[in-house]
Scaffold this motif. Structure first.
Motif, PDB file in Angstrom:
ATOM      1  N   GLN A 103     109.821  93.298 -49.420  1.00 52.79           N
ATOM      2  CA  GLN A 103     110.911  92.707 -48.652  1.00 52.79           C
ATOM      3  C   GLN A 103     112.184  92.603 -49.480  1.00 52.79           C
ATOM      4  OE1 GLN A 103     109.777  89.398 -45.831  1.00 52.79           O
ATOM      5  NE2 GLN A 103     108.026  89.372 -47.231  1.00 52.79           N
ATOM      6  N   GLY A 104     113.287  93.063 -48.900  1.00 52.18           N
ATOM      7  CA  GLY A 104     114.584  92.944 -49.542  1.00 52.18           C
ATOM      8  C   GLY A 104     114.822  93.886 -50.704  1.00 52.18           C
ATOM      9  N   GLN A 105     113.853  94.731 -51.027  1.00 47.06           N
ATOM     10  CA  GLN A 105     114.009  95.656 -52.152  1.00 47.06           C
ATOM     11  C   GLN A 105     114.482  97.018 -51.663  1.00 47.06           C
ATOM     12  OE1 GLN A 105     110.779  95.691 -55.012  1.00 47.06           O
ATOM     13  NE2 GLN A 105     110.058  93.714 -54.270  1.00 47.06           N
ATOM     14  N   ARG A 106     114.959  97.815 -52.581  1.00 46.54           N
ATOM     15  CA  ARG A 106     115.334  99.191 -52.272  1.00 46.54           C
ATOM     16  C   ARG A 106     114.063 100.029 -52.213  1.00 46.54           C
ATOM     17  NH1 ARG A 106     119.498 100.459 -56.799  1.00 46.54           N
ATOM     18  NH2 ARG A 106     119.307 102.522 -55.890  1.00 46.54           N
ATOM     19  N   THR A 127     113.373  95.505 -45.082  1.00 42.55           N
ATOM     20  CA  THR A 127     114.483  95.674 -46.023  1.00 42.55           C
ATOM     21  C   THR A 127     115.576  96.516 -45.379  1.00 42.55           C
ATOM     22  OG1 THR A 127     115.106  96.418 -48.233  1.00 42.55           O
ATOM     23  CG2 THR A 127     113.429  97.714 -47.106  1.00 42.55           C
TER      24      THR A 127
END
Length: 136
Positions: A103-106, A127
């Motif tokens: 989650q929220g990562q590239r 994400t």
């Protein structure tokens, strides 16, 4: 493929996740409860008489009302130096198992078919940064 997963999320009954090997072990422990025999063999042919399926295998034969075909399909890691060390750490195969921890990562998706597009679109739920590499 679960054997590569250090921590699997999004499985009912495991609110804090579970290691892939532990999940496999639990499945093997549970199977006998349902009168299941686990056999490793290769089916050579299958016929039916309309009611029963007859399987001829390399080492034996079985009759059944239903057959589940498990082909052993697995995702193959790309031929990239150092990929084995990344398995289950920063390289994953299953958005359903692994998206939660990303989650929220590239995220980069490598693939060149509709499944890769489906994975990329699915990851957008977790994400905003998703790249799809089709490698041409």
């Amino acid at each position: 493929m679960a054997k590569w997963e250090a921590e699997m999320q999004n499985y009912l009954g495991f609110p804090y996740g579970i290691a892939g090997t532990a999940l496999l072990d639990r499945g093997m422990d549970q199977a006998p409860r349902f009168d299941v025999d686990i056999v490793e063999d290769e089916v050579q042919s299958m016929t039916t008489d309309g009611e029963t399926l007859h399987t001829q295998r390399r080492q034996s034969s079985y009759d059944a009302k239903r057959v589940l075909i498990a082909t052993g399909l697995t995702h193959l890691p790309p031929h990239v130096l150092g990929v084995k060390e990344c398995m289950g750490e920063s390289l994953f195969f299953c958005k359903d198992c692994d998206a939660y921890r990303l989650q929220g990562q590239r995220v980069g998706i490598i693939g060149r078919n509709n499944e890769a597009v489906d994975y990329a679109l699915g990851m957008l739920l977790f994400t905003q940064s998703v790249m799809l590499a089709t490698n041409g």
